[in-house]
Design a protein around this motif. Sequence first.
Motif, mmCIF file in Angstrom:
data_model
loop_
_atom_site.group_PDB
_atom_site.id
_atom_site.type_symbol
_atom_site.label_atom_id
_atom_site.label_comp_id
_atom_site.label_asym_id
_atom_site.label_seq_id
_atom_site.Cartn_x
_atom_site.Cartn_y
_atom_site.Cartn_z
ATOM 1 N N ASN A 3 7.260 7.966 -1.097
ATOM 2 C CA ASN A 3 5.998 8.228 -1.807
ATOM 3 C C ASN A 3 4.954 8.768 -0.828
ATOM 4 O O ASN A 3 5.064 8.566 0.378
ATOM 5 N N PRO A 47 4.799 13.442 -4.084
ATOM 6 C CA PRO A 47 3.669 13.821 -3.215
ATOM 7 C C PRO A 47 2.445 12.950 -3.464
ATOM 8 O O PRO A 47 2.358 12.249 -4.479
ATOM 9 N N ASP A 105 -0.844 12.746 -4.828
ATOM 10 C CA ASP A 105 -1.465 13.559 -5.872
ATOM 11 C C ASP A 105 -2.707 12.822 -6.361
ATOM 12 O O ASP A 105 -2.593 11.693 -6.867
ATOM 13 N N GLY A 160 0.780 -1.230 0.000
ATOM 14 C CA GLY A 160 0.000 0.000 0.000
ATOM 15 C C GLY A 160 0.811 1.279 0.000
ATOM 16 O O GLY A 160 0.252 2.372 0.105
ATOM 17 N N LYS A 184 4.353 0.872 -4.281
ATOM 18 C CA LYS A 184 5.392 0.097 -4.990
ATOM 19 C C LYS A 184 4.984 -0.156 -6.446
ATOM 20 O O LYS A 184 5.788 0.061 -7.355
ATOM 21 N N SER A 185 3.735 -0.597 -6.658
ATOM 22 C CA SER A 185 3.297 -0.874 -8.039
ATOM 23 C C SER A 185 3.192 0.417 -8.840
ATOM 24 O O SER A 185 3.504 0.445 -10.033
ATOM 25 N N THR A 186 2.752 1.482 -8.179
ATOM 26 C CA THR A 186 2.647 2.776 -8.860
ATOM 27 C C THR A 186 4.030 3.195 -9.348
ATOM 28 O O THR A 186 4.195 3.627 -10.491
HETATM 29 P P1 ADP Z 1 1.635 -1.112 -3.327
HETATM 30 O O1 ADP Z 1 2.098 -1.646 -4.635
HETATM 31 O O2 ADP Z 1 2.763 -0.649 -2.451
HETATM 32 O O3 ADP Z 1 0.690 -2.015 -2.600
HETATM 33 P P2 ADP Z 1 0.085 0.695 -4.962
HETATM 34 O O4 ADP Z 1 1.098 1.215 -5.923
HETATM 35 O O5 ADP Z 1 -0.832 -0.371 -5.411
HETATM 36 O O6 ADP Z 1 0.812 0.232 -3.620
HETATM 37 O O7 ADP Z 1 -0.712 1.961 -4.429
HETATM 38 C C1 ADP Z 1 -1.816 1.837 -3.564
HETATM 39 C C2 ADP Z 1 -2.861 2.890 -3.936
HETATM 40 O O8 ADP Z 1 -2.335 4.182 -3.656
HETATM 41 C C3 ADP Z 1 -3.226 2.874 -5.407
HETATM 42 O O9 ADP Z 1 -4.619 3.082 -5.514
HETATM 43 C C4 ADP Z 1 -2.501 4.063 -6.001
HETATM 44 O O10 ADP Z 1 -3.232 4.675 -7.031
HETATM 45 C C5 ADP Z 1 -2.419 5.011 -4.802
HETATM 46 N N1 ADP Z 1 -1.210 5.844 -4.832
HETATM 47 C C6 ADP Z 1 0.072 5.425 -4.819
HETATM 48 N N2 ADP Z 1 0.912 6.477 -4.794
HETATM 49 C C7 ADP Z 1 0.145 7.594 -4.792
HETATM 50 C C8 ADP Z 1 0.420 8.991 -4.767
HETATM 51 N N3 ADP Z 1 1.656 9.465 -4.716
HETATM 52 N N4 ADP Z 1 -0.635 9.840 -4.791
HETATM 53 C C9 ADP Z 1 -1.913 9.377 -4.830
HETATM 54 N N5 ADP Z 1 -2.239 8.079 -4.841
HETATM 55 C C10 ADP Z 1 -1.226 7.191 -4.823
#
Ligand code: ADP
Length: 320
Positions: free
Chosen positions: A234, A271, A273, A74, A77-79
């Motif tokens: 992040n 940030p 966003d 959460g 990481k995937s983002t």
């Molecule tokens: P992880 O891979 O670490 O579990 P994700 O990349 O799936 O996390 O992100 C979790 C949620 O947070 C997703 O819905 C993503 O769109 C949102 N998110 C991630 N980074 C940001 C950011 N900088 N600003 C707004 N939303 C974000």
Amino acid sequence: MEHSNIQNISAQSDDKSNTSKDANPVCSTCGDKECSASKPRTDESHEEFKERQELQSRLCRIKHKIVVLSGKGGVGKSTVSVNLATALMMSGQRVGLLDVDIHGPSVPTMLGLEKETVTGSKEGLLPIELNNMKIMSLGFLIHNQDEAVIWRGPMKMGVIKQFLKDVVWGDLDYLIIDSPPGTGDEPLSICQLIEELDGAVIVTTPQKVAAVDVRRSITFCHQLHVPVIGVVENMSGFVCPKCGEVTQILPSGGGRLIAESMNVPFLGAIPMDPGIALACDNGQAFISQDASTPTAEIMRSIVKPIIAAGSVKKQQREHP
Ligand code: ADP
């Protein structure tokens, strides 16, 4: 069912292993006798060698392999994986994105590929192609997430292992690997199975609690001799969608402090966003969809040193 799914699709693969008894064998893929797929290690059985060889002969056609890690789920990481892969692709590199996050394979959703199903060929599993980028996700194979939740450790590892060695990437400049979170068996096997990793990008959120996890992730990399490319903080502050002003909601700077105290590079702070969340939900990579925003500029500045490090490695390889 899904586990056997992978086996069924990939069962058609040819056995191209180099089992030559030649005293000076070369890798049957890259032709290099220095490639670790060319000969068995002293401590491995014939079966272990064949398995490693299958994996390695896929990966030796990929110049740079970068794993994206995080202490917990959460944090984005995937983002970061999706945007890093897209930024590399936009800079003209041949890129693959591999999502091995068993419990949360979100790459298909983030790139609008939820409906895609993987097909097999003689050589193995064919990645989905999107805008010149090759994508493979466990999400394409495990359509029922509840199933993966009850998988035991060895089963998860078996799936990851098989998955890693069965994807037909072809020749790539970069492979970005979105790993499961944490420092447990799953990221461990990924880091051990993928030889010659360029390194790890570690994603964290700014709070102290998350910083403890990032410390653990850095130690994990050190113990496995995986270079730490850098830490990304992040959700660091909030960008007002109306005026663009950044407000610090959570205490920020945790990622930078840990990176500095553990002597690894700090790549930058992204940030929170709303545009990022929206782009993810709409199945678009933020960095290409909202390329002109200050947040996209921050992302590009994070990717720049990663590309620079990759070209240094390339030069070293070409002119040792
Ligand atoms: P992880 O891979 O670490 O579990 P994700 O990349 O799936 O996390 O992100 C979790 C949620 O947070 C997703 O819905 C993503 O769109 C949102 N998110 C991630 N980074 C940001 C950011 N900088 N600003 C707004 N939303 C974000």
